[in-house]
Motif scaffolding. Structure first.
Motif, PDB file in Angstrom:
ATOM      1  N   VAL A   1       0.857  -1.185   0.000  1.00 49.49           N
ATOM      2  CA  VAL A   1       0.000   0.000   0.000  1.00 49.49           C
ATOM      3  C   VAL A   1       0.892   1.233   0.000  1.00 49.49           C
ATOM      4  N   GLN A   2       0.603   2.148  -0.906  1.00 45.61           N
ATOM      5  CA  GLN A   2       1.355   3.399  -0.977  1.00 45.61           C
ATOM      6  C   GLN A   2       0.473   4.542  -0.470  1.00 45.61           C
ATOM      7  N   ILE A   3       0.978   5.280   0.505  1.00 47.41           N
ATOM      8  CA  ILE A   3       0.253   6.408   1.086  1.00 47.41           C
ATOM      9  C   ILE A   3       1.016   7.683   0.759  1.00 47.41           C
ATOM     10  N   LYS A   4       0.343   8.583   0.064  1.00 43.25           N
ATOM     11  CA  LYS A   4       0.951   9.871  -0.279  1.00 43.25           C
ATOM     12  C   LYS A   4       0.199  10.970   0.461  1.00 43.25           C
ATOM     13  N   ILE A   5       0.930  11.815   1.186  1.00 47.41           N
ATOM     14  CA  ILE A   5       0.347  12.890   1.982  1.00 47.41           C
ATOM     15  C   ILE A   5       0.947  14.214   1.522  1.00 47.41           C
ATOM     16  N   VAL A   6       0.067  15.137   1.119  1.00 51.90           N
ATOM     17  CA  VAL A   6       0.509  16.473   0.711  1.00 51.90           C
ATOM     18  C   VAL A   6      -0.177  17.478   1.632  1.00 51.90           C
ATOM     19  N   THR A   7       0.599  18.133   2.492  1.00 52.31           N
ATOM     20  CA  THR A   7       0.035  19.090   3.442  1.00 52.31           C
ATOM     21  C   THR A   7       0.001  20.494   2.843  1.00 52.31           C
ATOM     22  N   ALA A   8      -0.880  21.319   3.409  1.00 51.55           N
ATOM     23  CA  ALA A   8      -0.992  22.718   2.991  1.00 51.55           C
ATOM     24  C   ALA A   8      -0.355  23.605   4.054  1.00 51.55           C
ATOM     25  N   ASP A   9      -1.173  24.414   4.733  1.00 53.68           N
ATOM     26  CA  ASP A   9      -0.626  25.387   5.681  1.00 53.68           C
ATOM     27  C   ASP A   9      -0.522  24.866   7.104  1.00 53.68           C
ATOM     28  N   GLN A  10      -0.992  23.653   7.349  1.00 54.95           N
ATOM     29  CA  GLN A  10      -0.933  23.069   8.687  1.00 54.95           C
ATOM     30  C   GLN A  10      -0.210  21.731   8.637  1.00 54.95           C
ATOM     31  N   PRO A  11       0.540  21.382   9.673  1.00 59.23           N
ATOM     32  CA  PRO A  11       1.092  20.022   9.745  1.00 59.23           C
ATOM     33  C   PRO A  11      -0.028  19.022  10.014  1.00 59.23           C
ATOM     34  N   LEU A  12       0.192  17.806   9.602  1.00 59.83           N
ATOM     35  CA  LEU A  12      -0.757  16.723   9.863  1.00 59.83           C
ATOM     36  C   LEU A  12      -0.073  15.672  10.716  1.00 59.83           C
ATOM     37  N   THR A  13      -0.755  15.235  11.773  1.00 63.84           N
ATOM     38  CA  THR A  13      -0.233  14.176  12.634  1.00 63.84           C
ATOM     39  C   THR A  13      -0.954  12.876  12.311  1.00 63.84           C
ATOM     40  N   LEU A  14      -0.184  11.918  11.823  1.00 65.93           N
ATOM     41  CA  LEU A  14      -0.735  10.598  11.519  1.00 65.93           C
ATOM     42  C   LEU A  14      -0.456   9.692  12.707  1.00 65.93           C
ATOM     43  N   SER A  15      -1.529   9.238  13.370  1.00 66.39           N
ATOM     44  CA  SER A  15      -1.356   8.486  14.616  1.00 66.39           C
ATOM     45  C   SER A  15      -1.554   6.985  14.457  1.00 66.39           C
ATOM     46  N   ARG A  16      -2.140   6.550  13.356  1.00 66.43           N
ATOM     47  CA  ARG A  16      -2.379   5.108  13.221  1.00 66.43           C
ATOM     48  C   ARG A  16      -2.591   4.726  11.764  1.00 66.43           C
ATOM     49  N   ILE A  17      -2.023   3.583  11.372  1.00 64.08           N
ATOM     50  CA  ILE A  17      -2.354   2.913  10.112  1.00 64.08           C
ATOM     51  C   ILE A  17      -2.646   1.466  10.491  1.00 64.08           C
ATOM     52  N   SER A  18      -3.897   1.090  10.497  1.00 66.03           N
ATOM     53  CA  SER A  18      -4.261  -0.234  11.004  1.00 66.03           C
ATOM     54  C   SER A  18      -5.129  -0.986  10.005  1.00 66.03           C
ATOM     55  N   LEU A  19      -5.260  -2.282  10.251  1.00 65.39           N
ATOM     56  CA  LEU A  19      -5.987  -3.181   9.357  1.00 65.39           C
ATOM     57  C   LEU A  19      -6.926  -4.079  10.157  1.00 65.39           C
ATOM     58  N   ARG A  20      -7.982  -4.545   9.482  1.00 68.12           N
ATOM     59  CA  ARG A  20      -8.821  -5.615  10.014  1.00 68.12           C
ATOM     60  C   ARG A  20      -9.009  -6.640   8.891  1.00 68.12           C
ATOM     61  N   GLU A  21      -8.329  -7.761   9.024  1.00 73.87           N
ATOM     62  CA  GLU A  21      -8.371  -8.779   7.976  1.00 73.87           C
ATOM     63  C   GLU A  21      -9.729  -9.465   7.964  1.00 73.87           C
ATOM     64  N   THR A  22     -10.232  -9.779   6.766  1.00 78.86           N
ATOM     65  CA  THR A  22     -11.541 -10.411   6.658  1.00 78.86           C
ATOM     66  C   THR A  22     -11.556 -11.457   5.554  1.00 78.86           C
ATOM     67  N   SER A  23     -12.239 -12.576   5.822  1.00 84.66           N
ATOM     68  CA  SER A  23     -12.486 -13.630   4.832  1.00 84.66           C
ATOM     69  C   SER A  23     -13.489 -14.592   5.454  1.00 84.66           C
ATOM     70  N   TYR A  24     -14.000 -15.515   4.655  1.00 80.93           N
ATOM     71  CA  TYR A  24     -14.954 -16.485   5.188  1.00 80.93           C
ATOM     72  C   TYR A  24     -14.265 -17.345   6.253  1.00 80.93           C
ATOM     73  N   PRO A  25     -14.894 -17.528   7.426  1.00 82.85           N
ATOM     74  CA  PRO A  25     -14.222 -18.232   8.538  1.00 82.85           C
ATOM     75  C   PRO A  25     -14.314 -19.759   8.412  1.00 82.85           C
ATOM     76  N   LEU A  26     -13.670 -20.320   7.415  1.00 86.80           N
ATOM     77  CA  LEU A  26     -13.700 -21.767   7.223  1.00 86.80           C
ATOM     78  C   LEU A  26     -12.864 -22.462   8.301  1.00 86.80           C
ATOM     79  N   ASP A  27     -13.473 -23.442   8.943  1.00 82.82           N
ATOM     80  CA  ASP A  27     -12.769 -24.220   9.969  1.00 82.82           C
ATOM     81  C   ASP A  27     -11.987 -25.328   9.282  1.00 82.82           C
ATOM     82  N   ILE A  28     -10.723 -25.067   8.999  1.00 82.27           N
ATOM     83  CA  ILE A  28      -9.897 -26.024   8.259  1.00 82.27           C
ATOM     84  C   ILE A  28      -9.399 -27.108   9.205  1.00 82.27           C
TER      85      ILE A  28
END
Length: 766
Positions: A347-374
């Motif tokens: 994943v590529q994240i591009k951030i272009v700020t203007a007149d204020q700084p930006l504070t990035l506090s989290r980049i998180s995920l929630r994985e999802t798929s069918y819950p097959l009991d293998i």
């Protein structure tokens, strides 16, 4: 009330003044209902609600996500979810909220999500102390600050815009806190009841409600594994600290920074970015399967030849769909999370700020798929075990509310792909709920010509692939072998007969399946020799199909003849079967289906199979069709002779560091395609030799015929319809068979077959 009567007590609602003729593929709408709850109930009491929407929703209670749906369905059956909201209630003021994505019924949207002619949202609560059933007391609002990126802006370098779910978002300060009970929704409108009813007319609702037939998909918190590249004012180690320790990153005002983050294996997940400040900042998020050769352009109005190699090599460029977010308030902490899950390895994240700084506090995920009991677990040496693990990971990413051809580009459920994915799942788990749903959907898709729709459910009128209907017959047969459900088989016999009748009507004066109806795509396989530049719908089939002299493709007749044992087209090239009558064209496909249809048998079949594996001048079967090459080798009695050679495509993919199996080796498109996971079947049914025998008749019996010549040492617990069995052997020890429950097995070894009753814990050595 009966199981369906409750639906009459919860009308569907929608926003006032709604017009769909706006040329947008999809729009977002918000719904809220506040209520008071005394908080006197016991914690073990359930407060169930039924909920659905047209087209999709996410339901919240007091700001917490509690349901995502409705489960993908078709016009004849509209699913709803049932949720216990008791764990999320608090004493006093509460709010139940929904965000609804409505795909247009007249403008092309998502190819796998159905929309009825009416939009709507529905929620029903049977409890008098929770008066939240949908009605005109609900408040509603169109979220115009979020736009589904229209097809006119799609990057066609990536191919067709099948999913239509990427977003362009402008932060809306007026909606801050809309999920909270205390939010002021006085500017919102009162909902309107949606209905297609006409006084004194016997018109039924567009939404024929049915309970969700599969479990809810889990959303499992996880994180990115590392940083592959970064540029701009933020050091790579600062990005790493954000991912690993949650240490915020501050992007100064007037800066442009880019970071590429990765996961160890391709996945499907919801992504969430949390940040504060940064008024005027623009954020672009690009999702990719791998780095590729730089084409010198960012976008293109048409697909371009792409080059992929080592998937762990980060020296190239990322190509993929994008989401966009603009910060228009820039004060309190806020977040960006696209509505639909994304598929990616990078994943590529591009951030272009203007007149204020930006504070990035989290980049998180929630994985999802069918819950097959293998339940099947395999160890078969380093190489085969790695092939097994990648196969399982491929299937996992192509299994959500339907079986999917690929999670990155399409998320479509095709009959040919699904037949294989369903079969592989039967060899892993007793859970056949998704498979049953799939068969029901294809059965419901049957058209006036007797065929099923090749890709279903679908929100778009896409081209038909006639041959894919034959795979539905194989679906039903596979399920019968593993589960022996006679009722299910009887239910689908009418569809089976109508498919066979359609092919019977296509037989020409030569007894061959001729050409199909115009405006169809007679797809056989992705084969480079069959590609016609600029004409995709004349590609992917033997050229003989379109030639004046032949006017038919032998493969279509042989696929049909797998059940009808029909004979065809012996050519003049030393006993090979031609791709069509009267042409000197040959392919591996035609030879293997000649074997599978028993057009050729015995030693001649064995000789033909060896030839079509060794003769690389023949157009070769893709990864998906290799499943049928393995089946032809098994049928011809030469499986052990060609097994390791047939694994070469998977070895080549591992050498390029794929973490899931690719679609094919013809074009550099999908890096994750469920139909390519056929090593699951080969390890279970051939290496360990475990297959069901006569299910549903006199009890399920399991056949065990391991091929220990293929691997010197192996051990597995395998799920079977009769129970779990263990099969193991070593270099200097015999095959051992064990079971966890009473199982009747046919053990085949040394040319002899013995029927053995295995009690739990008993070990049989062969």
């Amino acid at each position: 009330m009966t199981s369906t009567d409750w639906a009459l007590s919860a009308p569907w609602i929608w926003v006032p003044h709604y017009l769909e003729e706006d040329n947008q593929p999809g729009r977002y709408f918000l719904f809220r209902k506040t209520f008071q709850w005394p908080g006197t109930a016991r914690n073990d009491h359930e407060y169930l609600v039924h909920v659905s929407a047209d087209s999709r929703y996410r339901l919240f209670v007091n700001g917490r996500s509690v349901s995502f749906g409705p489960c993908k369905s078709h016009p004849g059956k509209w699913y709803y979810e049932t949720v216990d909201i008791r764990p999320y209630l608090v004493a006093g003021a509460n709010v139940v909220s929904a965000r609804v994505l409505r795909y247009s019924s007249i403008v092309a949207g998502s190819s796998s999500i159905v929309s009825s002619p009416l939009p709507g949202f529905m929620l029903y609560s049977a409890r008098e102390d929770i008066p939240i059933s949908s009605d005109v007391s609900w408040r509603c609002w169109e979220q115009k600050s979020v736009q589904v990126i229209p097809h006119a802006e799609w990057n066609f370098l990536l191919g067709p815009p099948f999913m239509a779910n990427n977003e362009r978002v402008e932060e809306d300060p007026a909606l801050r806190g809309w999920l909270d009970a205390g939010y002021n929704d006085s500017a919102w409108e009162s909902a309107l009841v949606q209905s297609n009813a006409v006084k004194m007319m016997p018109i039924v609702s567009h939404w024929q409600l049915s309970p969700r037939p599969i479990p809810a998909l889990p959303e499992i918190p996880c994180n990115f594994d590392g940083v592959t590249k970064s540029s701009g004012a933020i050091a790579t180690e600062d990005w790493e600290a954000l991912l690993s320790a949650g240490q915020p990153v501050v992007v100064p005002a007037g800066e442009s920074v880019t970071v590429d983050v990765s996961v160890d294996s391709l996945m499907t997940a919801f992504i969430n970015l949390a940040f504060s400040g940064g008024l005027g900042t623009s954020i672009t998020v690009l999702y990719a399967e791998c780095y590729e050769k730089d084409l010198g352009v960012d976008t293109a109005p048409f697909p371009m030849p792409r080059t992929k190699a080592n998937r762990a090599d980060v020296s190239g460029r990322l190509y993929g769909p994008r989401d966009y977010y603009t910060v228009t308030a820039g004060q309190e902490t806020h977040s960006f999370e696209p509505f639909w899950f994304r598929c990616f390895r990078y994943v590529q994240i591009k951030i272009v700020t203007a007149d204020q700084p930006l504070t990035l506090s989290r980049i998180s995920l929630r994985e999802t798929s069918y819950p097959l009991d293998i339940q099947t677990k395999i160890q078969a040496g380093d190489e085969l075990t790695k092939i097994w693990d990648i196969s399982l990971h491929t299937l996992k990413n192509c299994r959500h509310e339907t079986f999917e051809d690929c999670p990155f580009y399409e998320q479509n459920q095709f009959a040919s792909d699904s037949r294989l994915q369903m079969l592989f799942n039967y060899q892993l788990s007793p859970d056949d709920r998704l498979a049953r749903k799939t068969m029901e959907e294809f059965h419901a898709s049957r058209t006036a010509d007797g065929l099923i729709i090749a890709q279903y459910p679908t929100g778009l009128p896409l081209k038909q692939i006639p041959q894919f209907s034959l795979y539905f017959i194989l679906m039903v047969h596979d399920h019968m072998r593993y589960f022996g459900d006679r009722t299910l088989v009887r239910r689908y016999l009418g569809t089976v007969d109508s498919i066979l009748d359609h092919f019977s009507q296509r037989l020409d004066s030569r007894g061959l399946v001729g050409q199909f109806a115009p405006n169809t795509w007679p797809f056989v396989d992705w084969v480079k020799e069959w590609l016609v530049p600029g004409q995709i719908f004349k590609s992917c089939m033997p050229p003989a199909y379109h030639s004046r002299s032949a006017g038919a493709a032998t493969i279509n007749s042989l696929l049909y003849a797998m059940t009808l044992l029909h004979a065809h087209c012996l050519g003049r090239r030393d006993g090979l079967y031609t791709d069509g009558p009267g042409v000197e064209e040959y392919s591996q496909h035609t030879q293997i289906f000649a074997i599978l249809s028993e057009t050729i048998t015995g030693p001649d079949a064995a000789s033909l199979l060896r030839r079509c594996v060794e003769d690389t001048s023949l157009p070769q079967c893709s990864y998906a069709m290799k499943f049928y090459v393995f089946r032809a080798a098994e049928k011809a009695g030469v499986y052990a002779d060609v097994f390791h050679r047939l694994l070469e495509p998977w070895r080549a993919m591992m050498a390029e560091n794929l973490t899931t199996w690719a679609e094919d080796d013809v074009n550099a498109r999908s890096d994750c395609h469920g139909w390519s996971a056929c090593p699951v079947n080969e390890l279970v049914t051939q290496v360990f030799g475990v297959t069901p025998v006569a299910p549903g008749l006199e009890g399920v019996r399991i056949r065990i015929e391991p091929r220990r010549e293929l691997v010197a040492q192996a051990e597995a617990w395998l799920w079977t319809p009769a129970g779990e069995v263990k099969v193991a052997w070593g270099r200097d020890r015999p095959v051992e068979v064990e079971a966890r429950a009473q199982v009747t097995v046919e053990v085949v070894a040394g040319g002899r077959t013995a029927v053995v009753e295995l009690a739990p814990g008993r070990v049989v050595r062969v």
